[in-house]
Design a protein around this motif. Structure first.
Motif, PDB file in Angstrom:
ATOM      1  N   VAL A 104     -44.519  15.320 -26.476  1.00  7.58           N
ATOM      2  CA  VAL A 104     -44.180  14.158 -27.315  1.00  7.58           C
ATOM      3  C   VAL A 104     -42.714  13.742 -27.232  1.00  7.58           C
ATOM      4  CG1 VAL A 104     -43.767  15.552 -29.427  1.00  7.58           C
ATOM      5  CG2 VAL A 104     -44.510  13.178 -29.633  1.00  7.58           C
ATOM      6  N   SER A 105     -41.802  14.702 -27.033  1.00  5.97           N
ATOM      7  CA  SER A 105     -40.399  14.303 -27.153  1.00  5.97           C
ATOM      8  C   SER A 105     -39.899  13.493 -25.964  1.00  5.97           C
ATOM      9  CB  SER A 105     -39.487  15.490 -27.453  1.00  5.97           C
ATOM     10  OG  SER A 105     -39.516  16.425 -26.437  1.00  5.97           O
ATOM     11  N   THR A 106     -40.638  13.442 -24.848  1.00  6.99           N
ATOM     12  CA  THR A 106     -40.267  12.500 -23.781  1.00  6.99           C
ATOM     13  C   THR A 106     -40.212  11.094 -24.371  1.00  6.99           C
ATOM     14  OG1 THR A 106     -41.559  13.869 -22.236  1.00  6.99           O
ATOM     15  CG2 THR A 106     -40.860  11.704 -21.446  1.00  6.99           C
ATOM     16  N   ALA A 107     -41.157  10.794 -25.279  1.00  8.22           N
ATOM     17  CA  ALA A 107     -41.218   9.453 -25.874  1.00  8.22           C
ATOM     18  C   ALA A 107     -40.414   9.351 -27.168  1.00  8.22           C
ATOM     19  CB  ALA A 107     -42.678   9.080 -26.137  1.00  8.22           C
ATOM     20  N   THR A 108     -40.464  10.387 -28.018  1.00  2.90           N
ATOM     21  CA  THR A 108     -39.765  10.259 -29.311  1.00  2.90           C
ATOM     22  C   THR A 108     -38.242  10.265 -29.130  1.00  2.90           C
ATOM     23  OG1 THR A 108     -40.119  12.637 -29.649  1.00  2.90           O
ATOM     24  CG2 THR A 108     -41.563  11.136 -30.850  1.00  2.90           C
ATOM     25  N   SER A 109     -37.755  10.883 -28.049  1.00  2.00           N
ATOM     26  CA  SER A 109     -36.305  10.867 -27.829  1.00  2.00           C
ATOM     27  C   SER A 109     -35.823   9.428 -27.631  1.00  2.00           C
ATOM     28  CB  SER A 109     -35.944  11.716 -26.617  1.00  2.00           C
ATOM     29  OG  SER A 109     -36.566  11.204 -25.468  1.00  2.00           O
ATOM     30  N   VAL A 110     -36.691   8.577 -27.072  1.00  2.00           N
ATOM     31  CA  VAL A 110     -36.332   7.163 -26.884  1.00  2.00           C
ATOM     32  C   VAL A 110     -36.142   6.508 -28.257  1.00  2.00           C
ATOM     33  CG1 VAL A 110     -37.118   4.947 -25.943  1.00  2.00           C
ATOM     34  CG2 VAL A 110     -37.582   7.079 -24.689  1.00  2.00           C
ATOM     35  N   ILE A 111     -37.050   6.836 -29.184  1.00  2.00           N
ATOM     36  CA  ILE A 111     -36.931   6.284 -30.545  1.00  2.00           C
ATOM     37  C   ILE A 111     -35.701   6.873 -31.236  1.00  2.00           C
ATOM     38  CG2 ILE A 111     -38.083   6.056 -32.783  1.00  2.00           C
ATOM     39  CD1 ILE A 111     -40.750   6.176 -31.257  1.00  2.00           C
ATOM     40  N   HIS A 112     -35.440   8.177 -31.010  1.00  2.00           N
ATOM     41  CA  HIS A 112     -34.226   8.768 -31.590  1.00  2.00           C
ATOM     42  C   HIS A 112     -32.980   8.006 -31.127  1.00  2.00           C
ATOM     43  CE1 HIS A 112     -36.560  12.742 -32.148  1.00  2.00           C
ATOM     44  NE2 HIS A 112     -36.487  12.099 -33.281  1.00  2.00           N
ATOM     45  N   ALA A 113     -33.044   7.461 -29.919  1.00  2.00           N
ATOM     46  CA  ALA A 113     -31.908   6.678 -29.405  1.00  2.00           C
ATOM     47  C   ALA A 113     -31.994   5.218 -29.873  1.00  2.00           C
ATOM     48  CB  ALA A 113     -31.875   6.760 -27.885  1.00  2.00           C
ATOM     49  N   ASN A 114     -32.921   4.931 -30.802  1.00  3.52           N
ATOM     50  CA  ASN A 114     -33.122   3.574 -31.344  1.00  3.52           C
ATOM     51  C   ASN A 114     -33.651   2.572 -30.321  1.00  3.52           C
ATOM     52  OD1 ASN A 114     -32.474   3.673 -34.159  1.00  3.52           O
ATOM     53  ND2 ASN A 114     -30.396   4.216 -33.510  1.00  3.52           N
ATOM     54  N   ALA A 115     -34.245   3.062 -29.254  1.00  6.89           N
ATOM     55  CA  ALA A 115     -34.825   2.186 -28.237  1.00  6.89           C
ATOM     56  C   ALA A 115     -36.356   2.271 -28.328  1.00  6.89           C
ATOM     57  CB  ALA A 115     -34.328   2.595 -26.863  1.00  6.89           C
ATOM     58  N   ILE A 116     -37.039   1.512 -27.475  1.00  9.87           N
ATOM     59  CA  ILE A 116     -38.501   1.387 -27.562  1.00  9.87           C
ATOM     60  C   ILE A 116     -39.161   2.042 -26.345  1.00  9.87           C
ATOM     61  CG2 ILE A 116     -40.425  -0.283 -27.679  1.00  9.87           C
ATOM     62  CD1 ILE A 116     -38.569  -0.387 -30.145  1.00  9.87           C
ATOM     63  N   PRO A 117     -40.067   3.021 -26.586  1.00  7.97           N
ATOM     64  CA  PRO A 117     -40.802   3.564 -25.430  1.00  7.97           C
ATOM     65  C   PRO A 117     -41.910   2.604 -24.989  1.00  7.97           C
ATOM     66  CG  PRO A 117     -41.440   4.714 -27.460  1.00  7.97           C
ATOM     67  CD  PRO A 117     -40.414   3.680 -27.844  1.00  7.97           C
ATOM     68  N   VAL A 118     -41.990   2.382 -23.687  1.00  7.91           N
ATOM     69  CA  VAL A 118     -43.056   1.541 -23.106  1.00  7.91           C
ATOM     70  C   VAL A 118     -43.863   2.471 -22.213  1.00  7.91           C
ATOM     71  CG1 VAL A 118     -43.507  -0.353 -21.502  1.00  7.91           C
ATOM     72  CG2 VAL A 118     -41.698  -0.567 -23.218  1.00  7.91           C
ATOM     73  N   PHE A 119     -45.183   2.537 -22.468  1.00  5.24           N
ATOM     74  CA  PHE A 119     -45.980   3.542 -21.764  1.00  5.24           C
ATOM     75  C   PHE A 119     -46.577   2.981 -20.473  1.00  5.24           C
ATOM     76  CE2 PHE A 119     -45.985   5.036 -26.186  1.00  5.24           C
ATOM     77  CZ  PHE A 119     -45.518   6.334 -25.984  1.00  5.24           C
ATOM     78  N   ALA A 120     -46.368   3.694 -19.364  1.00  2.00           N
ATOM     79  CA  ALA A 120     -46.964   3.318 -18.077  1.00  2.00           C
ATOM     80  C   ALA A 120     -47.921   4.432 -17.654  1.00  2.00           C
ATOM     81  CB  ALA A 120     -45.876   3.127 -17.040  1.00  2.00           C
ATOM     82  N   ASP A 121     -48.903   4.052 -16.836  1.00  2.00           N
ATOM     83  CA  ASP A 121     -49.976   4.986 -16.479  1.00  2.00           C
ATOM     84  C   ASP A 121     -49.503   6.010 -15.421  1.00  2.00           C
ATOM     85  OD1 ASP A 121     -52.477   6.065 -16.760  1.00  2.00           O
ATOM     86  OD2 ASP A 121     -53.579   4.285 -16.105  1.00  2.00           O
ATOM     87  N   VAL A 122     -50.345   7.029 -15.230  1.00  2.00           N
ATOM     88  CA  VAL A 122     -50.042   8.077 -14.248  1.00  2.00           C
ATOM     89  C   VAL A 122     -51.051   8.027 -13.104  1.00  2.00           C
ATOM     90  CG1 VAL A 122     -49.090   9.569 -16.059  1.00  2.00           C
ATOM     91  CG2 VAL A 122     -51.466   9.882 -15.339  1.00  2.00           C
ATOM     92  N   GLU A 123     -50.754   8.743 -12.031  1.00  2.00           N
ATOM     93  CA  GLU A 123     -51.689   8.874 -10.904  1.00  2.00           C
ATOM     94  C   GLU A 123     -52.715   9.946 -11.261  1.00  2.00           C
ATOM     95  OE1 GLU A 123     -48.226   8.428  -7.452  1.00  2.00           O
ATOM     96  OE2 GLU A 123     -48.875  10.392  -8.146  1.00  2.00           O
ATOM     97  N   LEU A 124     -53.984   9.696 -10.917  1.00  2.00           N
ATOM     98  CA  LEU A 124     -55.011  10.717 -11.207  1.00  2.00           C
ATOM     99  C   LEU A 124     -54.760  11.973 -10.381  1.00  2.00           C
ATOM    100  CD1 LEU A 124     -58.431   8.810 -11.431  1.00  2.00           C
ATOM    101  CD2 LEU A 124     -57.159   9.907 -13.293  1.00  2.00           C
ATOM    102  N   SER A 125     -54.200  11.800  -9.173  1.00  2.00           N
ATOM    103  CA  SER A 125     -54.055  12.954  -8.279  1.00  2.00           C
ATOM    104  C   SER A 125     -52.923  13.889  -8.709  1.00  2.00           C
ATOM    105  CB  SER A 125     -53.784  12.471  -6.854  1.00  2.00           C
ATOM    106  OG  SER A 125     -52.659  11.625  -6.861  1.00  2.00           O
ATOM    107  N   SER A 126     -51.797  13.335  -9.175  1.00  2.00           N
ATOM    108  CA  SER A 126     -50.641  14.194  -9.491  1.00  2.00           C
ATOM    109  C   SER A 126     -50.410  14.333 -10.980  1.00  2.00           C
ATOM    110  CB  SER A 126     -49.380  13.615  -8.850  1.00  2.00           C
ATOM    111  OG  SER A 126     -48.997  12.417  -9.493  1.00  2.00           O
ATOM    112  N   TYR A 127     -51.048  13.517 -11.795  1.00  2.00           N
ATOM    113  CA  TYR A 127     -50.851  13.431 -13.257  1.00  2.00           C
ATOM    114  C   TYR A 127     -49.474  12.863 -13.593  1.00  2.00           C
ATOM    115  CZ  TYR A 127     -54.383  17.301 -13.118  1.00  2.00           C
ATOM    116  OH  TYR A 127     -55.466  18.121 -12.855  1.00  2.00           O
TER     117      TYR A 127
END
Ligand SMILES: Cc1ncc(COP(=O)(O)O)c(C=O)c1O
Length: 417
Positions: A104-127
Motif C-alpha cells: 500500500v505505501s507505494t501509493a499512500t506515500s504519494v498522498i503523504h506528499a500531497n500529490a495524487i496517485p494514478v493507477f496504471a495496469d501491470v503485465e500479466l507475465s511479470s506482474y
C-alpha cells in the motif's frame, strides 16, 4: 498432474493426516555475526545516527553495493518513499503513476506528499508496471512514476525509462523487494532519479525495520538528509518541513552484517524458486514465475498463478486445504489497491485533501475494472515460502501437499472447503 488417489492420502481438511506436523520456518535469517554486530552497538551506548557513525558506514556500503553515488538511511521503506518524493519536489497538484499491485505505501506515500496517485495496469507475465498503460495514464499533471520491482523481479526498465524520458517524467524505483536484482546487467536502483529499498524483517536483507534512498543526484540526496532530520541543516535551525525518519545505529549494524550475506541469501532464494519450478511446472493450471535471461530475479516472493479454469478448483479452496496440511499458501495482494475504501472514498485527509486541493482542480476516480490485469492477478497469484530458511525437504512437503489437494479436488469442491 497428480491423478492417483489413495485413502491413506486423504487431505487433512477431509479428516486425513496433515503433510506437516511442524510449521514451515518463518522469520528472518539471523546468525551469530548479526547478533555480535548489534550487541557491539548496544555496549557502546551510542544508539542513534546522531552519535554513531555506523549509519553512515552502512549508507556507504549500500551505495557501493547498488552502484549509486549516494544512499540515505531512514527507518522504513515507507519513510524512504515519502522522503524521496518530497526530495524530488513532488507536491500539491502533481500526479504520480503507480501500479495498484504492490504494497500500500507505494501509493499512500504519494498522498503523504500531497500529490495524487494514478493507477496504471501491470503485465500479466511479470506482474510489473506495463509501459503502455503507464503512457496512457500520463496527463499534463504527471510529474513522476514509481515502477515497483515486485517480488524481486525487475520491471521492464528499458520501456518504462523510454516513456518517462519522452514525457519528461521523474522515475522513483520502488526496489523494496528487490535488493540485488538486476536488469540487463544493471542493478535495480540505478535507473531512476532515485530508488528506495525496505529492510523489513521478511525482506531479502533486513534491519528489522528500515529503509534506504539511493540516488546519483546530489540535490536529491542532500534534501533527503534534511527531510529525515526535521529539515534542520544546522543546530536548531529549520529550513523545510521534515520528520524524524532517522535509522537507529543498531539497525545499521545489522544492515552491514546482513549486506555481506545478501548475495548468498539471494542465491538460496533463486535455487528454491528453481526447485519449485521444476516440481510445479508439470501441473496444468499452475503458471510458475519465469524471468527472461536478461533479468536477475531475486525472489523476495515466490508467487505462481493458480488458474481455476484449468485446475478445476478455486485457488481459495486450495489455500484453505493447504492450510490444514500445515502449508501457508497466501493470496498476495488480494485486491487492486484502488478497490479499498481508502481510495474509493478518497477520505484520506480532512476536507478531502489532496483530492479536493485547489492546486489539483480535477476529479480523479478509481472505478472497478480500471486495471483488469491487476484485478485478475489478485485472484490468481498466491505465494509459497521461499526464504533462505526454507530447505528442499520443506519444498517437497509443499509440493506433496499441493499434489494431494489436487488429487482430491472433486471432493474438496463438493464441501466448498
Ligand atoms: C513494494 C513495497 N514498497 C514499499 C514497502 C514499504 O516498506 P516498509 O514496510 O519498510 O515501510 C514495502 C514493504 O513491505 C514494499 O513491499
Amino acid at each position: 498432474m497428480a491423478s492417483s488417489k489413495m485413502e491413506s492420502d486423504r487431505p487433512a481438511i477431509l479428516g486425513g493426516k496433515p503433510v506437516r506436523s511442524r510449521p514451515l520456518p518463518h522469520g528472518a535469517y539471523i546468525d551469530e555475526e548479526d547478533i555480535r554486530a548489534v550487541t557491539e552497538v548496544l555496549r557502546s551506548g551510542k544508539l542513534s545516527s546522531l552519535s554513531n557513525p555506523i549509519v553512515e558506514e552502512f549508507e556507504k556500503a549500500f551505495a557501493a553495493y547498488v552502484g549509486t553515488k549516494y544512499a540515505v538511511a531512514v527507518n522504513s521503506g515507507t519513510a524512504a518513499l515519502h522522503t524521496a518524493l518530497q526530495a524530488m519536489g513532488i507536491g500539491p497538484g502533481d500526479e504520480v503513476v503507480v501500479p495498484p499491485y504492490t504494497f500500500v505505501s507505494t501509493a499512500t506515500s504519494v498522498i503523504h506528499a500531497n500529490a495524487i496517485p494514478v493507477f496504471a495496469d501491470v503485465e500479466l507475465s511479470s506482474y510489473n508496471l506495463d509501459a503502455n498503460s503507464f503512457e496512457k495514464s500520463i496527463t499534463q499533471r504527471t510529474k513522476a512514476v514509481i515502477p515497483v520491482h515486485l517480488f524481486g523481479r525487475p520491471a521492464e526498465m528499458d520501456a518504462i525509462m523510454e516513456v518517462a524520458r519522452r514525457h519528461n517524467i521523474m522515475v522513483l524505483e520502488d526496489a523494496a523487494q528487490a535488493h540485488g536484482a538486476s536488469y540487463k546487467g544493471r542493478n535495480v536502483g540505478t535507473f531512476g532519479n532515485a530508488a528506495i529499498f525496505s529492510f523489513y524483517e521478511s525482506k531479502n536483507m533486513t534491519t528489522g525495520e528500515g529503509g534506504m534512498i539511493v540516488t546519483d543526484d546530489e540535490k536529491i540526496a542532500q534534501r533527503a538528509r534534511l527531510i529525515r532530520q526535521h529539515g534542520e541543516p544546522s543546530w536548531y535551525y529549520y529550513v523545510e518541513l521534515g520528520y524524524n525518519y532517522r535509522m537507529p545505529a543498531m539497525e545499521a549494524a545489522l544492515g552491514l552484517s546482513q549486506l555481506k550475506k545478501l548475495d548468498k541469501f539471494n542465491s538460496i532464494r533463486q535455487s528454491n524458486a528453481a526447485y519449485y519450478n521444476s516440481k510445479l511446472s508439470r501441473i496444468k493450471g499452475i503458471v510458475v514465475p519465469k524471468a527472461p535471461d536478461y533479468v536477475k530475479h531475486v525472489y523476495h516472493v515466490y508467487a505462481p498463478r493458480f488458474l481455476e479454469e484449468e485446475l478445476g478448483i478455486s485457488p481459495s479452496i486450495i489455500s484453505k486445504a493447504l492450510s490444514a496440511e500445515g502449508i501457508n499458501l497466501r493470496p498476495i495482494y488480494p485486491r487492486a489497491l484502488y478497490l479499498d475504501p481508502l481510495f474509493q472514498e478518497k477520505k484520506v485527509r480532512p476536507k478531502g485533501c489532496p483530492y479536493s486541493c485547489p492546486y489539483y482542480g480535477v476529479t480523479r476516480d478509481y472505478p472497478p475494472g480500471l486495471c483488469p490485469n491487476v484485478e485478475r492477478l489478485t485472484k490468481e497469484v498466491f505465494s509459497l515460502p521461499v526464504s533462505p530458511l526454507i530447505t528442499k525437504e520443506d519444498i517437497d512437503d509443499v509440493v506433496a501437499a499441493i499434489d494431494k489437494v489436487l488429487a482430491w479436488k472433486d471432493e474438496l469442491a463438493k464441501i466448498g472447503a
